[in-house]
Design a protein around this motif. Structure first.
Motif, PDB file in Angstrom:
ATOM      1  N   UNK A  93       0.794  -1.228   0.000  1.00  0.00           N
ATOM      2  CA  UNK A  93       0.000   0.000   0.000  1.00  0.00           C
ATOM      3  C   UNK A  93       0.824   1.274   0.000  1.00  0.00           C
ATOM      4  N   UNK A  94       2.137   1.142  -0.159  1.00  0.00           N
ATOM      5  CA  UNK A  94       2.966   2.341  -0.287  1.00  0.00           C
ATOM      6  C   UNK A  94       3.737   2.714   0.958  1.00  0.00           C
ATOM      7  N   UNK A  95       3.315   2.230   2.110  1.00  0.00           N
ATOM      8  CA  UNK A  95       4.071   2.427   3.343  1.00  0.00           C
ATOM      9  C   UNK A  95       4.364   1.037   3.933  1.00  0.00           C
ATOM     10  N   UNK A  96       4.950   0.984   5.085  1.00  0.00           N
ATOM     11  CA  UNK A  96       5.229  -0.290   5.725  1.00  0.00           C
ATOM     12  C   UNK A  96       3.931  -0.908   6.255  1.00  0.00           C
ATOM     13  N   UNK A  97       3.544  -2.045   5.649  1.00  0.00           N
ATOM     14  CA  UNK A  97       2.359  -2.754   6.140  1.00  0.00           C
ATOM     15  C   UNK A  97       1.032  -2.201   5.674  1.00  0.00           C
ATOM     16  N   UNK A  98       1.069  -1.208   4.830  1.00  0.00           N
ATOM     17  CA  UNK A  98      -0.182  -0.634   4.329  1.00  0.00           C
ATOM     18  C   UNK A  98       0.082   0.720   3.719  1.00  0.00           C
ATOM     19  N   UNK A 153       3.331  11.152  -3.533  1.00  0.00           N
ATOM     20  CA  UNK A 153       2.442  10.035  -3.244  1.00  0.00           C
ATOM     21  C   UNK A 153       2.839   8.807  -4.063  1.00  0.00           C
ATOM     22  N   UNK A 154       2.553   7.628  -3.513  1.00  0.00           N
ATOM     23  CA  UNK A 154       2.896   6.381  -4.191  1.00  0.00           C
ATOM     24  C   UNK A 154       1.699   5.832  -4.950  1.00  0.00           C
ATOM     25  N   UNK A 155       1.987   5.258  -6.115  1.00  0.00           N
ATOM     26  CA  UNK A 155       0.943   4.570  -6.871  1.00  0.00           C
ATOM     27  C   UNK A 155       0.697   3.189  -6.262  1.00  0.00           C
ATOM     28  N   UNK A 156      -0.547   2.885  -6.027  1.00  0.00           N
ATOM     29  CA  UNK A 156      -0.920   1.575  -5.482  1.00  0.00           C
ATOM     30  C   UNK A 156      -1.665   0.749  -6.540  1.00  0.00           C
ATOM     31  N   UNK A 157      -2.514   1.406  -7.315  1.00  0.00           N
ATOM     32  CA  UNK A 157      -3.193   0.789  -8.468  1.00  0.00           C
ATOM     33  C   UNK A 157      -3.685   1.931  -9.338  1.00  0.00           C
ATOM     34  N   UNK A 158      -2.972   2.203 -10.413  1.00  0.00           N
ATOM     35  CA  UNK A 158      -3.314   3.354 -11.251  1.00  0.00           C
ATOM     36  C   UNK A 158      -3.253   2.935 -12.718  1.00  0.00           C
ATOM     37  N   UNK A 159      -4.302   2.280 -13.175  1.00  0.00           N
ATOM     38  CA  UNK A 159      -4.394   1.835 -14.562  1.00  0.00           C
ATOM     39  C   UNK A 159      -5.837   1.491 -14.879  1.00  0.00           C
ATOM     40  N   UNK A 219      -1.169  -4.830 -10.682  1.00  0.00           N
ATOM     41  CA  UNK A 219      -0.686  -3.448 -10.709  1.00  0.00           C
ATOM     42  C   UNK A 219       0.595  -3.405  -9.889  1.00  0.00           C
ATOM     43  N   UNK A 220       1.691  -2.982 -10.520  1.00  0.00           N
ATOM     44  CA  UNK A 220       2.995  -3.023  -9.866  1.00  0.00           C
ATOM     45  C   UNK A 220       3.790  -1.787 -10.247  1.00  0.00           C
ATOM     46  N   UNK A 221       4.290  -1.082  -9.250  1.00  0.00           N
ATOM     47  CA  UNK A 221       5.015   0.170  -9.513  1.00  0.00           C
ATOM     48  C   UNK A 221       6.340   0.187  -8.755  1.00  0.00           C
ATOM     49  N   UNK A 222       7.358   0.610  -9.463  1.00  0.00           N
ATOM     50  CA  UNK A 222       8.679   0.655  -8.862  1.00  0.00           C
ATOM     51  C   UNK A 222       9.402  -0.666  -9.009  1.00  0.00           C
ATOM     52  N   UNK A 249       7.184   0.586  -4.933  1.00  0.00           N
ATOM     53  CA  UNK A 249       6.322   1.764  -4.745  1.00  0.00           C
ATOM     54  C   UNK A 249       4.920   1.353  -4.305  1.00  0.00           C
ATOM     55  N   UNK A 250       4.375   0.363  -4.974  1.00  0.00           N
ATOM     56  CA  UNK A 250       3.045  -0.114  -4.615  1.00  0.00           C
ATOM     57  C   UNK A 250       2.648  -1.282  -5.488  1.00  0.00           C
TER      58      UNK A 250
END
Ligand code: CA
Ligand code: CA
Length: 194
Positions: free
Chosen positions: A46-51, A121-127, A145-148, A153-154
């Motif tokens: 989710x872009x941070x540690x654990x969510x 901000x981090x992308x978590x699902x952007x498509x 959905x995979x970023x970084x 990233x997310x």
């Protein structure tokens, strides 16, 4: 597989009004009814540690499964995203898919982000994915959905099921199946993020 013969005429008429380039019903006979069901939206990073502090929209065929403004972003732990249990009907849709010309798709539009106060901000699902059941086929499938690098990233994985639930056969001739029809291919993305 059930047949939908009783609704074929009306359904095809409706379909023809929705499909650009369609002509007369008699020329477009051969239509399958497919159901797509979203089984799980799994936030794996989710872009941070654990969510992550999620905000944005998740929309399936025009129905909002999840939505939150950036100003209301709140921590959501990694794992299955909770969809409003009162709106489970939004998780599935049925559509008509012509097998001889013209195309139709199920559309999954994701725009989920993790709010970060000190960095971008981090992308978590952007498509946006266009799912063509005639190409993907029946069964359980995923949208990933995979970023970084290594999805640092997310990452989100959406699991969905496709079922062919009916078929409008052509009464005038042996045109079942889809000779010369669309070629098989997987989900396609549109408008990838910058
Ligand atoms: Ca973050
Ligand atoms: Ca964050």
């Amino acid at each position: 597989m059930r047949t939908y013969r009783t609704i074929c005429t009306a359904a095809l008429s409706l379909m023809l009004t929705l499909l650009p380039g369609s002509t007369a019903a008699a020329e477009d006979c051969g239509t399958q009814v497919w159901r797509m069901t979203i089984k799980e939206v799994d936030i794996r990073n989710g872009g941070d540690s654990g969510g992550g502090d999620l905000y944005g929209d998740l929309v399936f065929d025009g129905q909002y499964l999840w939505s939150k403004d950036r100003s209301d972003a709140a921590f959501v732990p990694d794992g299955p995203l909770a969809i409003d249990t009162a709106n489970q009907w939004k998780l599935w849709d049925e559509k008509l898919f012509p097998t001889t010309g013209g195309r139709n798709v199920f559309v999954v539009k994701a725009d989920l982000w993790d709010y970060d106060s000190l960095t971008l901000d981090d992308r978590v699902a952007v498509d946006t994915y266009n799912v063509d059941p005639l190409g993907v086929g029946e069964g359980t499938h995923t949208l990933d959905y995979c970023y970084g690098s290594a999805c640092s990233e997310g990452r989100t994985v959406i699991t969905y099921v496709l079922e062919q639930v009916g078929e409008c056969a052509c009464s005038a001739g042996p045109q079942l199946g889809r000779p010369g029809g669309p070629t098989a291919h997987g989900p396609t993305r549109t408008a990838p993020p910058a």
